[in-house]
Design a protein around this motif. Structure first.
Motif, short mmCIF file in Angstrom:
data_model
loop_
_atom_site.label_atom_id
_atom_site.label_comp_id
_atom_site.label_asym_id
_atom_site.label_seq_id
_atom_site.Cartn_x
_atom_site.Cartn_y
_atom_site.Cartn_z
N MET A 1 15.62 25.70 36.65
CA MET A 1 15.65 25.37 35.23
C MET A 1 15.30 26.61 34.41
N THR A 2 16.10 26.87 33.39
CA THR A 2 15.85 27.98 32.48
C THR A 2 15.73 27.44 31.07
N GLU A 3 14.59 27.67 30.45
CA GLU A 3 14.35 27.25 29.08
C GLU A 3 13.80 28.42 28.29
N ILE A 4 14.31 28.59 27.09
CA ILE A 4 13.85 29.65 26.19
C ILE A 4 13.31 28.99 24.93
N ILE A 5 12.06 29.32 24.59
CA ILE A 5 11.44 28.84 23.37
C ILE A 5 11.35 30.00 22.40
N LEU A 6 12.10 29.93 21.32
CA LEU A 6 12.04 30.94 20.26
C LEU A 6 11.03 30.50 19.22
N ILE A 7 10.11 31.39 18.86
CA ILE A 7 9.11 31.12 17.84
C ILE A 7 9.30 32.10 16.69
N ARG A 8 9.44 31.59 15.48
CA ARG A 8 9.41 32.49 14.35
C ARG A 8 7.96 32.78 13.99
N HIS A 9 7.67 34.02 13.63
CA HIS A 9 6.31 34.40 13.27
C HIS A 9 5.79 33.56 12.10
N GLY A 10 4.48 33.51 11.97
CA GLY A 10 3.88 32.84 10.83
C GLY A 10 4.18 33.57 9.53
N GLN A 11 3.82 32.95 8.42
CA GLN A 11 4.09 33.55 7.12
C GLN A 11 3.51 34.96 7.04
N ALA A 12 4.33 35.90 6.59
CA ALA A 12 3.88 37.28 6.45
C ALA A 12 3.46 37.54 5.00
N ASN A 13 3.25 38.80 4.67
CA ASN A 13 2.81 39.18 3.33
C ASN A 13 4.00 39.17 2.39
N HIS A 184 12.22 26.71 18.41
CA HIS A 184 13.65 26.53 18.68
C HIS A 184 13.83 26.58 20.20
N ARG A 185 14.49 25.57 20.77
CA ARG A 185 14.59 25.46 22.22
C ARG A 185 16.04 25.64 22.68
N LEU A 186 16.20 26.50 23.67
CA LEU A 186 17.49 26.73 24.32
C LEU A 186 17.35 26.45 25.80
N ARG A 187 18.42 25.95 26.41
CA ARG A 187 18.47 25.81 27.86
C ARG A 187 19.74 26.47 28.39
N VAL A 189 22.54 25.89 30.81
CA VAL A 189 23.12 24.75 31.51
C VAL A 189 24.56 25.06 31.88
N HIS A 190 24.90 24.90 33.17
CA HIS A 190 26.27 25.11 33.65
C HIS A 190 26.83 26.47 33.21
N GLY A 191 25.94 27.47 33.31
CA GLY A 191 26.40 28.83 33.05
C GLY A 191 26.46 29.25 31.60
N GLN A 192 25.91 28.43 30.69
CA GLN A 192 25.91 28.85 29.30
C GLN A 192 24.67 28.35 28.57
N LEU A 193 24.32 29.07 27.51
CA LEU A 193 23.19 28.68 26.69
C LEU A 193 23.58 27.51 25.78
N VAL A 194 22.71 26.52 25.70
CA VAL A 194 22.92 25.40 24.79
C VAL A 194 21.66 25.19 23.96
N LEU A 195 21.84 24.69 22.75
CA LEU A 195 20.73 24.45 21.85
C LEU A 195 20.18 23.05 22.07
N ASP A 196 18.88 22.96 22.33
CA ASP A 196 18.22 21.66 22.45
C ASP A 196 17.57 21.22 21.15
N SER A 197 16.95 22.16 20.43
CA SER A 197 16.34 21.79 19.14
C SER A 197 16.24 23.02 18.27
#
Length: 216
Positions: A1-13, A184-187, A189-197
């Motif tokens: 299983m391959t899952e990628i969790i992208l996090i945007r940084h918190g509010q900056a200046n 933001h969640r990516l998996r 699946v079947h040889g390609q990246l798909v968006l979960d959320s």
């Protein structure tokens, strides 16, 4: 299983006038990141790798979340907005707006000019930004396990463009709706990246945290 969790940084200046001034978390940004860290620790805190960009606001976000990064990758760094804005004004006479309302009309113009190579003497072309972002996300996708990537809105937008086949305008509008500290969640699946959320903020769902839903 391959899952990628992208996090945007918190509010900056957000009141800054240049890249260096912008590149640090606000008090709200630290709070957003801490709440996100608490939520992740209470749900599924196990990651095989935690990677941040080299920008201060990205590093500070991971630290405020309570997660130690395993490595840094400059390909997770944000596009240089202030350089693009200066080029837009000098080369096309379009000045950056003062209000959030006007910014939402302005930013698609900037990205369109950038994507069409109508901005010159800038640190990075749109093509280069696209290439390094796609190369990075595909490399991570080729690895097994769960990866957390702490990055920025432009990088997340470009990943969405790659995964969903978006045009430039649609990519920009997704960027503009990306919350600070969003998940933001990516998996793979079947040889390609798909968006979960996209753009989840479960750590801000409580009524007394509604004020902490920020975009800029």
């Amino acid at each position: 299983m391959t899952e990628i969790i992208l996090i945007r940084h918190g509010q900056a200046n957000s009141g800054a006038a240049d890249e260096a001034g912008y590149d640090r978390l606000s008090e709200m940004g630290h709070r957003q990141a801490a709440w996100l860290g608490e939520w992740l620790n209470a749900t599924d805190p196990q990651f095989d790798r935690i990677i941040t960009g080299t920008l201060t606001r990205q590093r500070q976000t991971a630290a405020a979340m309570g997660f130690a990064s395993t490595s840094e990758d400059a390909r997770l760094n944000e596009l240089t907005y202030f350089d693009l804005a200066r080029a837009m004004e000098v080369q096309h006479g379009v000045a950056a707006p003062d209000s959030a309302y006007d910014f939402y009309r302005y930013m698609p113009q900037v990205i369109s000019h950038w994507a069409e190579d109508r901005l010159v003497d800038i640190p990075e072309t749109f093509g280069s930004f696209h290439t390094r972002t796609v190369a990075m996300i595909e490399e991570i996708a080729a690895q097994h396990g769960r990866s957390m990537l702490v990055t920025s809105g432009g990088v997340i937008g470009m990943v969405m463009r790659h995964v969903l086949g978006l045009d430039t305008d649609s990519m920009t509008r997704m960027m503009l709706r990306t919350h600070n500290s969003s998940v933001h969640r990516l998996r793979y699946v079947h040889g390609q990246l798909v968006l979960d959320s996209f753009n989840a903020t479960p750590h801000l769902d409580a009524a007394d945290r509604a004020h902490a839903r920020t975009f800029i």
